[in-house]
Design a protein around this motif. Structure first.
Motif, short mmCIF file in Angstrom:
data_model
loop_
_atom_site.label_atom_id
_atom_site.label_comp_id
_atom_site.label_asym_id
_atom_site.label_seq_id
_atom_site.Cartn_x
_atom_site.Cartn_y
_atom_site.Cartn_z
N ARG A 123 0.78 -1.38 -0.02
CA ARG A 123 0.07 0.02 -0.08
C ARG A 123 0.94 1.17 -0.06
O ARG A 123 1.85 1.34 0.85
N LEU A 124 0.70 2.04 -0.94
CA LEU A 124 1.32 3.38 -1.20
C LEU A 124 0.63 4.55 -0.38
O LEU A 124 -0.40 4.63 -0.68
N PRO A 125 1.51 5.49 0.04
CA PRO A 125 1.00 6.77 0.60
C PRO A 125 0.66 7.31 -0.74
O PRO A 125 1.14 7.38 -1.79
N ALA A 130 3.39 8.83 -2.82
CA ALA A 130 4.47 7.89 -3.42
C ALA A 130 4.62 8.12 -4.91
O ALA A 130 5.75 8.04 -5.43
#
Lengths: 337, 95
Positions: A325-327, A330
């Protein structure tokens, strides 16, 4: 060279057979190559500039029209090679006997012994009789599926039957599903010691050992390798697309890689084209080998060792399987759906 | 509603740990990548299933940098891998 599958059935079903899954998967399909399809395969070999026809299976001699297949091949090509378990019936044997030894090689896998690993006395006698009658047309082979293998019986068999005084040793390699019995690379050094000792004994009795594909240099200690050389053993560490053409007209890099790297046999394609295509597909895996050390091994870089069987190499790889899971910050590019 | 986005491998990507490097293969375009150093550690973090925050922490410790610098470094490598076709972004709407 290219091998033509003419039968996907076998009367032995050996535990180490790398075609086991193929035979099983194809069980609902027609088990033999049709005459029309066979002629197309011969056309393929001819336009590829090949001078020999190599018949495999399953057990190729179970093909009900085997004598015709043999005859058609010899009408167009100088040589035929048949890979068999050596239990051919009388009609097939008569057809094979009628061919000169210069035009025919019957590679008899003498380790083929069914799922139990033990041939009946009748089957053993039959195989010996077949080898005797084929004489110089027959060449013994043996598949090493265990590090404590014992094939010394072959030396007497070779002399007693009058077949060629060469013996082809192969390593049991994993089938695509890996359900067959195959020799783990961990056991290669132990097998290597036995092979070298056997090669010397064989040479002492006038039999030359030839090593099939998939052998690696480091499975032999220097002393063992020197022994192999003294015994005039044929050792070429290679792994290249053989081209096994199955009943459906799919050419694979080799049986252990069937189903993963295949290409169809079209009406105009040549073996060179297929090799290039399949070779290109497997090229990234060639950087690795059967051991983690292979990719940085000097023998490998000097092309004195292929790194072993590609099927084993590919088996070492893991499918990438992650989900991070990317912020929001990102990645600034548009999201894919 | 803000979509969550995930970094995933491309469909036919495989990898193996070699002596001295990690070898990543993309079967789709028959390419291989030998990863060493920072890239190798980052790939290892991904296949270990570490969170982004933990990856940044590891990257910062590895390079003795601030989290902000580590974040930039990680993003740069991930962007490069996207361009190479090794990884892709998948979006998913929150419930």
């Amino acid at each position: 060279m290219a091998n033509l599958v003419v039968s996907n059935t076998c009367n032995l079903h050996c535990s180490f057979c790398f075609a086991r899954d193929y035979l099983h998967d194809q069980s609902g399909a027609a088990p033999f190559l049709s005459p029309e399809a066979y002629d197309k395969r011969l056309d393929f070999l001819a336009r590829s500039g090949m001078d020999e026809v190599r018949l495999i299976g399953g057990e190729p001699t179970l093909h009900p029209g085997f004598a015709r297949l043999l005859g058609r091949a010899l009408e167009r090509f100088a040589k035929v090679v048949v890979f068999s378990n050596g239990l051919a019936g009388e009609a097939v044997l008569a057809a094979l006997e009628a061919v000169s030894p210069e035009a025919l090689t019957v590679m008899i896998n003498t380790s083929a012994s069914g799922p139990t690993g033990v041939l009946s006395e009748q089957e053993q006698a039959r195989r010996a009789a077949v080898m005797r009658r084929l004489g110089r047309r027959a060449m013994a082979g043996y598949t090493i599926a265990s590090p404590d293998f014992d094939c010394d019986f072959l030396l007497a068999l070779i002399h007693e039957t009058g077949c060629r005084t060469s013996l082809r040793l192969g390593l049991a390699q994993p089938a695509p599903g890996g359900k067959n019995a195959w020799l783990s690379p961990r056991d290669y050094p132990a097998a290597g010691e036995r092979i070298a000792a056997f090669a010397l004994r064989a040479a002492g009795q006038g039999v030359r050992v030839e090593l099939d594909c998939g052998f690696v240099r480091c499975m032999f200690s220097q002393a063992s390798f020197d022994a192999l050389m003294r015994a005039n053993t044929r050792f070429v560490s290679n792994c290249s697309p053989v081209l096994d053409v199955d009943l459906d007209g799919q050419a694979s890099h080799c049986f252990p890689l069937a189903g993963k790297f295949t290409a169809p046999l079209s009406a105009s394609v040549r073996a060179q084209d297929l090799r290039e295509r399949l070779g290109q597909a497997v090229r990234p895996y060639r950087l690795a080998g059967i051991y983690p050390e292979c990719s940085s091994c000097a023998l490998r870089l000097a092309q004195e060792c292929s790194g072993g069987c590609l099927a084993l190499t590919i088996q070492r790889f893991h499918p990438a399987n992650f989900r991070l899971r990317l912020p929001e910050r990102a990645l600034d590019e548009p999201l894919e759906s | 509603m803000t979509p969550a986005c995930y970094l995933c491998p491309a469909p036919l990507v495989t990898w193996v740990t070699e002596r001295g490097c990690t070898l990543v293969v993309n079967e789709e375009n028959a390419e291989a990548f030998q990863m060493t150093g920072f890239n190798e550690v980052l790939w290892d973090c991904l296949v270990q299933g570490f969170s982004y925050a933990k990856i940044i922490q590891i990257a910062a410790e590895m390079r003795a940098g601030t989290p902000a610098v580590a974040d930039e470094m990680v993003q740069a490598v991930l962007r490069e891998w996207r361009e190479l076709g090794l990884v892709r972004i998948e979006g998913q709407a929150h419930g």
